[in-house]
Design a protein around this motif. Structure first.
Motif, PDB file in Angstrom:
ATOM      1  N   TYR A  73      59.793  10.956  -8.793  1.00 13.36           N
ATOM      2  CA  TYR A  73      58.789  10.192  -9.540  1.00 13.36           C
ATOM      3  C   TYR A  73      59.477   9.479 -10.687  1.00 13.36           C
ATOM      4  CZ  TYR A  73      54.726  12.698  -7.490  1.00 13.36           C
ATOM      5  OH  TYR A  73      53.775  13.201  -6.646  1.00 13.36           O
ATOM      6  N   GLU A  77      54.817   7.535 -13.190  1.00 13.13           N
ATOM      7  CA  GLU A  77      54.140   8.269 -12.122  1.00 13.13           C
ATOM      8  C   GLU A  77      53.934   9.728 -12.510  1.00 13.13           C
ATOM      9  OE1 GLU A  77      55.638   5.972  -8.108  1.00 13.13           O
ATOM     10  OE2 GLU A  77      57.041   7.309  -9.143  1.00 13.13           O
ATOM     11  N   ARG A  80      51.109   9.990 -14.945  1.00  9.01           N
ATOM     12  CA  ARG A  80      49.791   9.906 -14.311  1.00  9.01           C
ATOM     13  C   ARG A  80      49.373  11.271 -13.785  1.00  9.01           C
ATOM     14  NH1 ARG A  80      50.689   5.340 -10.017  1.00  9.01           N
ATOM     15  NH2 ARG A  80      48.764   6.216  -9.162  1.00  9.01           N
ATOM     16  N   ARG A 196      55.817  11.661  -1.298  1.00  5.25           N
ATOM     17  CA  ARG A 196      55.364  11.019  -2.539  1.00  5.25           C
ATOM     18  C   ARG A 196      54.134  10.166  -2.272  1.00  5.25           C
ATOM     19  NH1 ARG A 196      55.938   6.007  -3.760  1.00  5.25           N
ATOM     20  NH2 ARG A 196      55.752   5.254  -5.928  1.00  5.25           N
ATOM     21  N   PHE A 200      50.201  10.763  -3.738  1.00  8.13           N
ATOM     22  CA  PHE A 200      49.421   9.813  -4.532  1.00  8.13           C
ATOM     23  C   PHE A 200      48.134   9.402  -3.816  1.00  8.13           C
ATOM     24  CE2 PHE A 200      53.114   9.500  -7.249  1.00  8.13           C
ATOM     25  CZ  PHE A 200      52.510   9.381  -8.494  1.00  8.13           C
TER      26      PHE A 200
END
Length: 207
Positions: A73, A77, A80, A196, A200
């Motif tokens: 990340y 990211e 978040r 990843r 998300f």
């Protein structure tokens, strides 16, 4: 003699029998409780906590630290994902015992005899003390939490909006580990990126 028989080779009846027995075993394991939450032991990956929300918050943020360090990340990211847990902290604030959790029950860690009967669960290196719901998320991911499992476990899973939010966070905790594993251990950034992207996509459902 016990060996690592793949669940994929079992017929449905044998599969149901073995996951039912896993349910019985994990119910006994989860009945073992401690007075601190998180990863506890000489390796000390974290400071044990007096409550589960504090422990999970540390676990979540330490994982995100690892993700940033290995390039899984970017800082934005990871930020978040940190804020996402901050927004939903309330759903973790409930009384829950510090249960012993295996956290890695999948085909390769299940021992069975020649008749397909369960003889053991191995590889306890990911074990921790905390909310059994996080174990259920691992079982979901590994295809173990079938109806027969719950028959053996003997307690119904909580079905509520808050439980669903926790389930998603616990699934994300499991998935995001594999970003680190693929990048650092397996040297496979392409596969890491697939985890990843999946993480998300799942996180979007939490707002």
């Amino acid at each position: 003699m016990s060996d690592r028989r793949s669940l994929k080779r079992l017929n449905q009846r044998a599969f149901d029998a073995i996951v039912r027995e896993i349910g019985r075993c994990l119910r006994q394991v989860h009945a073992l409780t401690g007075d601190r939450y998180g990863y506890v032991g000489e390796h000390r990956p974290m400071e044990p906590q007096p409550d589960w929300p504090s422990a999970f918050g540390i676990m979540w943020n330490k994982l995100l630290d690892d993700l940033e360090r290995c390039g899984g990340y970017g800082a934005d990211e990871a930020g978040r994902m940190r804020r996402l847990l901050d927004w939903h902290t309330r759903v973790f604030e409930r009384p829950v015992p510090a249960s012993l959790l295996h956290m890695d029950v999948w085909a390769e860690n299940i021992l069975a005899d020649e008749q397909g009967r369960l003889t053991g669960l191995i590889d306890w290196d990911r074990a921790l003390w905390g909310d059994p719901e996080i174990e259920f998320a691992v079982l979901d991911y590994c295809g173990i939490s079938e109806p027969a499992y719950w028959e053996g476990y003997g307690v119904e899973r909580e079905q509520s909006p808050d439980a669903e939010v926790r389930r998603v966070f616990y699934l994300l905790y499991e998935l995001q580990k594999y970003i680190v594993i693929r990048r650092v251990r397996n040297k496979d950034p392409g596969r890491a990126d697939s985890y990843r992207r999946q993480s998300f996509r799942i996180a979007q459902g939490l707002g």
